[in-house]
Enzyme design. Structure first.
Site, PDB file in Angstrom:
ATOM      1  N   GLY A  50      41.394  45.745  35.458  1.00  0.00           N
ATOM      2  CA  GLY A  50      42.285  46.765  35.993  1.00  0.00           C
ATOM      3  C   GLY A  50      42.911  47.626  34.905  1.00  0.00           C
ATOM      4  O   GLY A  50      43.059  48.838  35.069  1.00  0.00           O
ATOM      5  N   ASN A 135      52.886  45.320  42.193  1.00  0.00           N
ATOM      6  CA  ASN A 135      52.598  43.961  41.710  1.00  0.00           C
ATOM      7  C   ASN A 135      53.831  43.076  41.636  1.00  0.00           C
ATOM      8  O   ASN A 135      53.690  41.862  41.572  1.00  0.00           O
ATOM      9  CB  ASN A 135      51.930  44.016  40.335  1.00  0.00           C
ATOM     10  CG  ASN A 135      52.644  44.913  39.371  1.00  0.00           C
ATOM     11  OD1 ASN A 135      52.813  46.100  39.619  1.00  0.00           O
ATOM     12  ND2 ASN A 135      53.083  44.355  38.263  1.00  0.00           N
ATOM     13  N   GLN A 165      46.426  45.403  43.239  1.00  0.00           N
ATOM     14  CA  GLN A 165      47.136  44.414  44.067  1.00  0.00           C
ATOM     15  C   GLN A 165      46.873  44.617  45.552  1.00  0.00           C
ATOM     16  O   GLN A 165      47.087  43.702  46.336  1.00  0.00           O
ATOM     17  CB  GLN A 165      48.643  44.496  43.823  1.00  0.00           C
ATOM     18  CG  GLN A 165      49.074  44.035  42.453  1.00  0.00           C
ATOM     19  CD  GLN A 165      49.099  42.522  42.324  1.00  0.00           C
ATOM     20  OE1 GLN A 165      49.102  41.797  43.324  1.00  0.00           O
ATOM     21  NE2 GLN A 165      49.101  42.044  41.099  1.00  0.00           N
ATOM     22  N   SER A 185      40.489  45.188  40.232  1.00  0.00           N
ATOM     23  CA  SER A 185      40.320  44.116  39.250  1.00  0.00           C
ATOM     24  C   SER A 185      39.839  42.869  39.969  1.00  0.00           C
ATOM     25  O   SER A 185      40.409  42.491  41.002  1.00  0.00           O
ATOM     26  CB  SER A 185      41.662  43.838  38.576  1.00  0.00           C
ATOM     27  OG  SER A 185      41.570  42.715  37.730  1.00  0.00           O
ATOM     28  N   ALA A 186      38.802  42.199  39.428  1.00  0.00           N
ATOM     29  CA  ALA A 186      38.197  41.064  40.136  1.00  0.00           C
ATOM     30  C   ALA A 186      39.145  39.873  40.269  1.00  0.00           C
ATOM     31  O   ALA A 186      39.151  39.184  41.287  1.00  0.00           O
ATOM     32  CB  ALA A 186      36.911  40.631  39.422  1.00  0.00           C
ATOM     33  N   THR A 223      27.348  47.339  26.496  1.00  0.00           N
ATOM     34  CA  THR A 223      26.479  46.467  27.289  1.00  0.00           C
ATOM     35  C   THR A 223      27.232  45.917  28.497  1.00  0.00           C
ATOM     36  O   THR A 223      28.378  45.489  28.372  1.00  0.00           O
ATOM     37  CB  THR A 223      25.985  45.300  26.412  1.00  0.00           C
ATOM     38  OG1 THR A 223      25.295  45.863  25.302  1.00  0.00           O
ATOM     39  CG2 THR A 223      25.070  44.368  27.181  1.00  0.00           C
ATOM     40  N   CYS A 311      55.473  40.221  28.695  1.00  0.00           N
ATOM     41  CA  CYS A 311      54.802  41.033  27.669  1.00  0.00           C
ATOM     42  C   CYS A 311      54.019  40.099  26.761  1.00  0.00           C
ATOM     43  O   CYS A 311      54.000  38.887  26.958  1.00  0.00           O
ATOM     44  CB  CYS A 311      55.797  41.880  26.902  1.00  0.00           C
ATOM     45  SG  CYS A 311      56.866  40.944  25.848  1.00  0.00           S
TER      46      CYS A 311
HETATM   47  C1  LIG Z   1      49.021  46.599  39.824  1.00  0.00           C
HETATM   48  C2  LIG Z   1      48.253  46.125  38.630  1.00  0.00           C
HETATM   49  N1  LIG Z   1      47.555  47.004  37.911  1.00  0.00           N
HETATM   50  C3  LIG Z   1      46.810  46.645  36.849  1.00  0.00           C
HETATM   51  C4  LIG Z   1      46.765  45.330  36.441  1.00  0.00           C
HETATM   52  C5  LIG Z   1      45.943  44.968  35.250  1.00  0.00           C
HETATM   53  O1  LIG Z   1      44.724  44.407  35.653  1.00  0.00           O
HETATM   54  P1  LIG Z   1      43.894  43.441  34.659  1.00  0.00           P
HETATM   55  O2  LIG Z   1      44.702  42.179  34.556  1.00  0.00           O
HETATM   56  O3  LIG Z   1      42.578  43.245  35.347  1.00  0.00           O
HETATM   57  O4  LIG Z   1      43.763  44.146  33.359  1.00  0.00           O
HETATM   58  C6  LIG Z   1      47.481  44.363  37.147  1.00  0.00           C
HETATM   59  C7  LIG Z   1      47.473  42.951  36.713  1.00  0.00           C
HETATM   60  O5  LIG Z   1      48.399  42.212  36.921  1.00  0.00           O
HETATM   61  C8  LIG Z   1      48.239  44.772  38.273  1.00  0.00           C
HETATM   62  O6  LIG Z   1      48.950  43.888  38.991  1.00  0.00           O
END
Ligand SMILES: Cc1ncc(COP(=O)(O)O)c(C=O)c1O
Length: 365
Positions: A50, A135, A165, A185-186, A223, A311
């Site tokens: 993500g 999130n 989310q 995001s998987a 890749t 963080c």
């Molecule tokens: C709303 C949101 N965006 C982006 C991300 C980041 O995704 P990733 O953990 O796959 O980098 C998160 C991860 O917690 C998220 O909750």
């Protein structure tokens, strides 16, 4: 995923039969992801998750916009975006000439203020980025209104949504209809960590962040993570199959948990309006408690919760989401997110209901 991490081990950009088998797996995964997200296969760009998808959307669109001669440009985001979007907007404003970042606030439940959005939109805006679901508190944003306002007031702008989310609970193809760029995001869907995708609608001007071998139609070199792409597609398909029934089941568990804790813990509060929150999120504030201490106590009792965004050092940042919602700092200090999902059972909820009130009382004591 397992065969693609071991037996089908060809390099998907190669030309022999093992390579072709790996390539086929990536393209099958792309077809599946495209269909589930309401996109064409050529619009899906596989990423490392993500964060990269959000960065590619923001920095990619603004990088292309900033190259248009003599033009100042603005990226408009909500104030409650994930750091992957907010920091990308800030980085764009700091690094690219003529780029400004405008934040639009939310109401006390975390819902985007559409009047303020309308005020921020004009011909200079090249990107509007608003997440599908938050999130921290789980609030779902009015994306169709965001798209309609943008088309009317900033016709040159493209719209991005971080659906990381939201994808577990909402049909992204419907919820993000008309949106130009969509991040997923998987690992928020039960898939592997480190795999994701950005949908880039045909015709969207985007500069790549990662250059090199020209993979992903020059939008993301490197890749392919074959197993990751297969994992993302499989996770999305599996979530889509059970989504409606799971939303009802998990939503009922969440309501039982939230209502039980609001009853059992004096002066507990719920920051967002549950009607507009995804079923898997239960965000509560326990005034007079330090959330980091509560996380430790609950962990010892076998209940794993989140105290907000950590963080890199592991320390907790003050929540920009709760601040934007106007939650006073003394209440935000005691805020906890319980996340429920496909593995959550009624027994888990009963366990949390038995443990949390006592832990809060102990800390308050
Ligand atoms: C709303 C949101 N965006 C982006 C991300 C980041 O995704 P990733 O953990 O796959 O980098 C998160 C991860 O917690 C998220 O909750």
């Amino acid at each position: 995923m397992a065969p693609f991490a071991s037996q089908v081990f060809g390099h998907p950009s190669g030309h022999h039969r093992q390579a072709r088998a790996a390539r086929q797996a990536v393209e099958d995964a792309r077809d599946q992801v495209a269909e589930l997200l309401g996109a064409a296969p050529g619009e899906v760009v596989f990423t490392s998750g993500g964060t990269e998808a959000d960065n590619l959307a923001v920095l990619g669109v603004l990088g292309a916009a900033a190259r248009r001669p003599g033009q100042e440009t603005v990226v408009v985001s909500s104030a409650v975006e994930h750091a992957a979007v907010l920091e990308a907007c800030r980085a764009a404003a700091a690094r690219l000439p003529g780029v400004e970042h405008a934040l639009v606030g939310v109401d006390t439940h975390g819902v985007l203020d559409l009047e303020r959005l309308a005020e921020a939109l004009d011909a200079r805006v090249s990107l509007v980025t608003v997440m599908l679901a938050n999130n921290e508190v789980g609030t779902v944003q009015p994306l169709s209104d965001v798209v309609a306002l943008t088309r009317r007031l900033a016709p040159g702008a493209v719209v991005h949504t971080d659906a990381v989310q939201g994808a577990a609970w909402l049909d992204v193809a419907l919820a993000a209809r008309g949106v130009d760029l969509v991040s997923v995001s998987a690992h928020k869907l039960g898939g592997p960590k480190g795999a994701g995708a950005l949908v880039v609608r045909e015709g969207t001007q985007l500069e790549p962040l990662v250059v090199g071998g020209g993979q992903e139609r020059e939008r993301r070199a490197g890749t392919h993570d074959v197993a990751g792409a297969v994992g993302l597609a499989t996770a999305l398909a599996s979530v889509a199959k059970d989504r409606d029934a799971e939303a009802v089941r998990v939503g009922a568990l969440r309501d039982r948990l939230a209502d039980g804790l609001l009853d059992a813990v004096p002066s507990a509060t719920e920051a967002a309006d549950r009607k507009s929150v995804v079923p898997g999120t239960c965000h509560l504030c326990f005034e007079g408690v330090d959330r980091e201490e509560l996380v430790v106590l609950l962990d010892e009792a076998g209940v794993c919760v989140s105290a907000g965004a950590a963080c890199a050092s592991g320390a907790l940042e003050p929540s920009h989401v709760l601040a934007a919602m106007g939650v006073p700092a003394r209440i935000a200090r005691g805020s906890i997110r319980f996340s429920l999902g496909h593995t959550t059972s009624p027994a888990d909820v009963e366990r949390a209901l038995a443990v949390v009130p006592e832990a809060v009382a102990r800390l308050r004591g």
